[in-house]
Write a protein that holds these residues in place. Structure first.
Motif, PDB file in Angstrom:
ATOM      1  N   PHE A 181       7.479 -16.592   7.708  1.00 41.55           N
ATOM      2  CA  PHE A 181       8.058 -16.568   9.036  1.00 41.55           C
ATOM      3  C   PHE A 181       8.861 -15.311   9.344  1.00 41.55           C
ATOM      4  CE2 PHE A 181       7.528 -21.017   7.762  1.00 41.55           C
ATOM      5  CZ  PHE A 181       6.576 -21.378   8.702  1.00 41.55           C
ATOM      6  N   SER A 182       8.909 -14.347   8.411  1.00 42.52           N
ATOM      7  CA  SER A 182       9.598 -13.096   8.711  1.00 42.52           C
ATOM      8  C   SER A 182       8.718 -12.256   9.630  1.00 42.52           C
ATOM      9  CB  SER A 182       9.922 -12.321   7.440  1.00 42.52           C
ATOM     10  OG  SER A 182       8.740 -11.938   6.797  1.00 42.52           O
ATOM     11  N   GLU A 183       9.326 -11.597  10.604  1.00 40.11           N
ATOM     12  CA  GLU A 183       8.564 -10.857  11.606  1.00 40.11           C
ATOM     13  C   GLU A 183       8.271  -9.425  11.188  1.00 40.11           C
ATOM     14  OE1 GLU A 183      10.558 -11.177  15.336  1.00 40.11           O
ATOM     15  OE2 GLU A 183      10.565 -13.363  15.270  1.00 40.11           O
ATOM     16  N   LYS A 184       9.131  -8.836  10.348  1.00 32.68           N
ATOM     17  CA  LYS A 184       8.943  -7.449   9.932  1.00 32.68           C
ATOM     18  C   LYS A 184       8.032  -7.373   8.716  1.00 32.68           C
ATOM     19  CE  LYS A 184      13.393  -5.771  11.516  1.00 32.68           C
ATOM     20  NZ  LYS A 184      14.630  -5.093  11.112  1.00 32.68           N
ATOM     21  N   ARG A 185       7.354  -6.245   8.597  1.00 26.00           N
ATOM     22  CA  ARG A 185       6.555  -5.992   7.399  1.00 26.00           C
ATOM     23  C   ARG A 185       7.462  -5.471   6.296  1.00 26.00           C
ATOM     24  NH1 ARG A 185       0.810  -3.260   9.028  1.00 26.00           N
ATOM     25  NH2 ARG A 185       0.255  -4.753  10.631  1.00 26.00           N
ATOM     26  N   LEU A 186       7.090  -5.765   5.064  1.00 18.32           N
ATOM     27  CA  LEU A 186       7.882  -5.305   3.927  1.00 18.32           C
ATOM     28  C   LEU A 186       7.738  -3.798   3.748  1.00 18.32           C
ATOM     29  CD1 LEU A 186       7.121  -7.929   1.148  1.00 18.32           C
ATOM     30  CD2 LEU A 186       9.249  -7.629   2.384  1.00 18.32           C
TER      31      LEU A 186
ATOM     32  N   VAL B 207       0.842  -1.190   0.000  1.00 20.71           N
ATOM     33  CA  VAL B 207       0.000   0.000   0.000  1.00 20.71           C
ATOM     34  C   VAL B 207       0.878   1.240   0.000  1.00 20.71           C
ATOM     35  CG1 VAL B 207      -1.782   1.246   1.274  1.00 20.71           C
ATOM     36  CG2 VAL B 207      -1.778  -1.235   1.275  1.00 20.71           C
ATOM     37  N   CYS B 208       0.534   2.204  -0.826  1.00 16.72           N
ATOM     38  CA  CYS B 208       1.275   3.461  -0.900  1.00 16.72           C
ATOM     39  C   CYS B 208       1.105   4.250   0.397  1.00 16.72           C
ATOM     40  CB  CYS B 208       0.783   4.288  -2.079  1.00 16.72           C
ATOM     41  SG  CYS B 208       1.616   5.875  -2.247  1.00 16.72           S
ATOM     42  N   GLU B 209       2.198   4.829   0.882  1.00 17.92           N
ATOM     43  CA  GLU B 209       2.165   5.613   2.120  1.00 17.92           C
ATOM     44  C   GLU B 209       1.397   6.927   1.942  1.00 17.92           C
ATOM     45  OE1 GLU B 209       4.314   5.827   5.360  1.00 17.92           O
ATOM     46  OE2 GLU B 209       3.525   3.811   5.181  1.00 17.92           O
ATOM     47  N   GLU B 210       1.463   7.526   0.758  1.00 14.15           N
ATOM     48  CA  GLU B 210       0.881   8.856   0.565  1.00 14.15           C
ATOM     49  C   GLU B 210      -0.602   8.823   0.202  1.00 14.15           C
ATOM     50  OE1 GLU B 210       3.176  11.408  -1.919  1.00 14.15           O
ATOM     51  OE2 GLU B 210       5.047  10.827  -0.946  1.00 14.15           O
ATOM     52  N   CYS B 211      -0.975   7.985  -0.752  1.00 14.13           N
ATOM     53  CA  CYS B 211      -2.370   8.006  -1.222  1.00 14.13           C
ATOM     54  C   CYS B 211      -3.175   6.777  -0.790  1.00 14.13           C
ATOM     55  CB  CYS B 211      -2.411   8.139  -2.738  1.00 14.13           C
ATOM     56  SG  CYS B 211      -1.730   6.722  -3.599  1.00 14.13           S
ATOM     57  N   ASN B 212      -2.534   5.828  -0.107  1.00 18.12           N
ATOM     58  CA  ASN B 212      -3.181   4.608   0.411  1.00 18.12           C
ATOM     59  C   ASN B 212      -3.805   3.734  -0.666  1.00 18.12           C
ATOM     60  OD1 ASN B 212      -2.503   5.151   3.082  1.00 18.12           O
ATOM     61  ND2 ASN B 212      -4.274   6.474   3.333  1.00 18.12           N
ATOM     62  N   SER B 213      -3.282   3.787  -1.877  1.00 11.71           N
ATOM     63  CA  SER B 213      -3.788   2.902  -2.924  1.00 11.71           C
ATOM     64  C   SER B 213      -3.013   1.590  -2.895  1.00 11.71           C
ATOM     65  CB  SER B 213      -3.668   3.555  -4.304  1.00 11.71           C
ATOM     66  OG  SER B 213      -2.317   3.782  -4.603  1.00 11.71           O
TER      67      SER B 213
ATOM     68  N   VAL C 124       7.278   5.161  -0.795  1.00  7.30           N
ATOM     69  CA  VAL C 124       7.424   3.990   0.062  1.00  7.30           C
ATOM     70  C   VAL C 124       6.098   3.233   0.071  1.00  7.30           C
ATOM     71  CG1 VAL C 124       7.838   3.185   2.411  1.00  7.30           C
ATOM     72  CG2 VAL C 124       9.140   5.101   1.508  1.00  7.30           C
ATOM     73  N   HIS C 125       6.182   1.926  -0.140  1.00  6.95           N
ATOM     74  CA  HIS C 125       5.014   1.063  -0.076  1.00  6.95           C
ATOM     75  C   HIS C 125       5.222   0.079   1.059  1.00  6.95           C
ATOM     76  CE1 HIS C 125       4.208   2.700  -3.999  1.00  6.95           C
ATOM     77  NE2 HIS C 125       3.050   2.065  -4.042  1.00  6.95           N
ATOM     78  N   LYS C 126       4.215  -0.049   1.931  1.00 11.49           N
ATOM     79  CA  LYS C 126       4.305  -0.965   3.075  1.00 11.49           C
ATOM     80  C   LYS C 126       3.314  -2.096   2.902  1.00 11.49           C
ATOM     81  CE  LYS C 126       5.997   2.084   6.661  1.00 11.49           C
ATOM     82  NZ  LYS C 126       5.764   2.598   8.023  1.00 11.49           N
ATOM     83  N   GLU C 127       3.638  -3.196   3.558  1.00 12.05           N
ATOM     84  CA  GLU C 127       2.781  -4.376   3.497  1.00 12.05           C
ATOM     85  C   GLU C 127       1.517  -4.145   4.330  1.00 12.05           C
ATOM     86  OE1 GLU C 127       2.784  -8.985   4.994  1.00 12.05           O
ATOM     87  OE2 GLU C 127       4.665  -7.866   5.010  1.00 12.05           O
ATOM     88  N   ASN C 128       0.399  -4.525   3.770  1.00  6.59           N
ATOM     89  CA  ASN C 128      -0.888  -4.446   4.445  1.00  6.59           C
ATOM     90  C   ASN C 128      -1.274  -5.832   4.913  1.00  6.59           C
ATOM     91  OD1 ASN C 128      -3.326  -3.557   5.379  1.00  6.59           O
ATOM     92  ND2 ASN C 128      -4.306  -3.595   3.390  1.00  6.59           N
ATOM     93  N   ARG C 129      -1.771  -5.951   6.138  1.00  9.42           N
ATOM     94  CA  ARG C 129      -2.167  -7.273   6.639  1.00  9.42           C
ATOM     95  C   ARG C 129      -3.659  -7.355   6.814  1.00  9.42           C
ATOM     96  NH1 ARG C 129       2.535  -9.056  10.827  1.00  9.42           N
ATOM     97  NH2 ARG C 129       4.113  -9.192   9.253  1.00  9.42           N
TER      98      ARG C 129
END
Length: 48
Positions: free
Chosen positions: A24-29, A8-14, A43-48
């Protein structure tokens, strides 16, 4: 084991990208990707 993750985009949330990540990785991408709606690299972050 691999699982699907949505980025998900940090700025526009698309939700622009779907990738596979290790279950098994603990951190989000966090990746720098091109956003079509912002028309720039953000920056794009992983959405769960």
């Amino acid at each position: 084991m691999k699982v699907k993750a949505t980025l998900v985009c940090e700025e526009c949330n698309s939700r622009n990208y779907h990738v596979q990540r290790n279950k098994f990785s603990e951190k989000r991408l966090e990746l720098n990707k091109f956003c079509k709606t912002c028309n720039k690299v953000t920056v794009h972050k992983e959405n769960r």
